[in-house]
Design a protein around this motif. Sequence first.
Motif, PDB file in Angstrom:
ATOM      1  N   LEU A 150       0.898   7.889  -5.779  1.00  0.00           N
ATOM      2  CA  LEU A 150       0.067   8.620  -5.338  1.00  0.00           C
ATOM      3  C   LEU A 150       0.884  10.637  -5.831  1.00  0.00           C
ATOM      4  CD1 LEU A 150      -3.384   7.356  -4.489  1.00  0.00           C
ATOM      5  CD2 LEU A 150      -2.649   7.778  -6.798  1.00  0.00           C
ATOM      6  N   SER A 151       1.742  10.684  -4.309  1.00  0.00           N
ATOM      7  CA  SER A 151       2.537  11.396  -4.359  1.00  0.00           C
ATOM      8  C   SER A 151       2.814  12.240  -5.346  1.00  0.00           C
ATOM      9  CB  SER A 151       3.471  11.629  -2.558  1.00  0.00           C
ATOM     10  OG  SER A 151       3.735  12.400  -2.361  1.00  0.00           O
ATOM     11  N   ASN A 184       1.558   2.920  -3.282  1.00  0.00           N
ATOM     12  CA  ASN A 184       0.689   3.172  -4.408  1.00  0.00           C
ATOM     13  C   ASN A 184       0.979   4.669  -3.758  1.00  0.00           C
ATOM     14  OD1 ASN A 184      -1.805   2.716  -6.267  1.00  0.00           O
ATOM     15  ND2 ASN A 184      -2.465   3.082  -4.180  1.00  0.00           N
ATOM     16  N   GLN A 185       0.638   4.439  -2.781  1.00  0.00           N
ATOM     17  CA  GLN A 185       0.883   5.903  -1.925  1.00  0.00           C
ATOM     18  C   GLN A 185       1.495   6.929  -2.242  1.00  0.00           C
ATOM     19  OE1 GLN A 185      -2.144   8.076  -0.392  1.00  0.00           O
ATOM     20  NE2 GLN A 185      -2.719   5.476  -0.563  1.00  0.00           N
ATOM     21  N   ARG A 186       2.774   6.710  -2.326  1.00  0.00           N
ATOM     22  CA  ARG A 186       3.694   7.143  -2.734  1.00  0.00           C
ATOM     23  C   ARG A 186       4.406   7.862  -4.512  1.00  0.00           C
ATOM     24  NH1 ARG A 186      10.690   5.065  -3.818  1.00  0.00           N
ATOM     25  NH2 ARG A 186      10.939   7.124  -4.496  1.00  0.00           N
ATOM     26  N   PRO A 211       1.116  -1.060   0.044  1.00  0.00           N
ATOM     27  CA  PRO A 211      -0.507  -0.045   0.237  1.00  0.00           C
ATOM     28  C   PRO A 211       1.032   0.887  -0.354  1.00  0.00           C
ATOM     29  CG  PRO A 211      -0.950  -1.611   1.418  1.00  0.00           C
ATOM     30  CD  PRO A 211       0.094  -2.192   1.145  1.00  0.00           C
ATOM     31  N   GLU A 212       2.007   1.390   0.941  1.00  0.00           N
ATOM     32  CA  GLU A 212       2.604   2.753   0.848  1.00  0.00           C
ATOM     33  C   GLU A 212       3.574   2.664  -0.687  1.00  0.00           C
ATOM     34  OE1 GLU A 212       5.200  -0.866   1.143  1.00  0.00           O
ATOM     35  OE2 GLU A 212       3.192  -0.116   1.758  1.00  0.00           O
TER      36      GLU A 212
END
Length: 367
Positions: A112-113, A108-110, A105-106
Motif C-alpha cells: 500500500l505504501s 500488505n502494508q508495504r 500483514p507487513e
Amino acid sequence: MSPTISTYKITRLTLALALSIPLTACLQQENQVNKEAKKTEKRINHPTASVQFIHPEYEISIPAELKPYEQVAVFAKVSGFVKQLYVDRGDHVRKGQLLAVLEAPEMNQRYLSDKATEQKIYSDYLFAQQAYDRLKDASTTSGAVAAIELDRAKSNVESARASFEASKASTSHTSQLQQYLRITAPFDGVITERNVSIGALAGSSSNQSLFIIAQENKLRLTLSLPEKHAASVQQGVRANFTVSSQPGKIFETTLSRTSGLLAQHDRSLTLEFDVNNISGELQGGDYAQVKLMLKRKQPSTWVPKKSILTTQSGTFILILDNQEIKRIPIKEGIYLDTLTEVFGQVSADSQIILKPSEEIKEGIINK
C-alpha cells in the motif's frame, strides 16, 4: 683227451654261442625301446585351442532403483505464517493447484505504501510534463522564454519519468512478493510429505519445506553399470525388470539416457530408463532387478575359461607359438558359457594352452 670228450665240449660251446646271439639281439632291441620310451616321456605335449574373435550378445542382471521422474521439496519464498492448508499427505494434485496460503500483514502494508508513492510520483511527472509543454508553446514567440528555461523544464520531465518508472517497478516487486504467499503445485503429482501446520512460520528464515511432491505417473529406473560393460551400451537398449512387491511380473522399458562419463567413486556408468506408470502399478522408491542384453561395438578376443591362469602376480594365459611357451598378461572381460573375454597382446593365430599351471615355464620346448 679222448675224441669223445672233445666232441662233447665243442658241441656245448657251439650250442651256447647259438643261444647267446639271439639273446644279445633281444637285449639290444629292448634297450632301444627303453631309450625311445624315455625320450617320449621327456617330450612335452600340451593340449591347445585357438583364440576366438566373436561378437556375441550377452545378458547381465543388475540391481536398480525406481525413482519419481520429478520430485521436489516445496518451500515458501517469503516469510510468513501458515494461514491455511488445502492438501495433506497422499493427496493427488494438479499443476498450479493451490496448496497453502501464508499471511504477512507487513507485506500488505508495504504494498500500500509503495502504491501511494507511485501515485504521488506519477502526479509529479504529469505536472512536470505540463509545465514543459506550456514553456514549449510559449517559446514559439521570439524572446518569450529563455532557452535555458526550456532545457531545465525538459530535464525535470525526464527526471520525473525516471522516478515514476522506478516507483512502478518497486510496487510491482511488492505485488509479486504478495503472490508468493500463495503456494501452488509445480507439476502434477502426489503429496508425499506435509511438514507444517497452520500457524507455523515458513519462509526464507526456515529450512523446513512445506511439502514434498513426487510425480507418480512417470518414473525413472536408475542403475549403475560396471565399467567393463560400459562400452557395450548402445542407443535403444531394452531392459526387463522385476520388483519385489510384485513377484513374477516382468516390466519392459527402453534406455532413455546415460551419464556419458564414469562416476569416479565407483567407476560405473549411470543408465536411466523412463517408465510409464499411468496405471499406477509401480511406486517410486522400489528396488528392481534389471536384465540387460548388451553387445560390444566390435568383435573381441575370447578364450576358454579353464585356459586362464590366476596367480599372485596377476592373470595370464599361456600361448604355444612355434614350440615356444609365452606367458601373456591379460585382463578379463565378460563371461559367456564356457568362454571368457580377455584383453591383452593376443593375435588371431595364437594357440592357447588349455590346462595352464605355474609349473609350466616359458621358453622353447621339445628340442
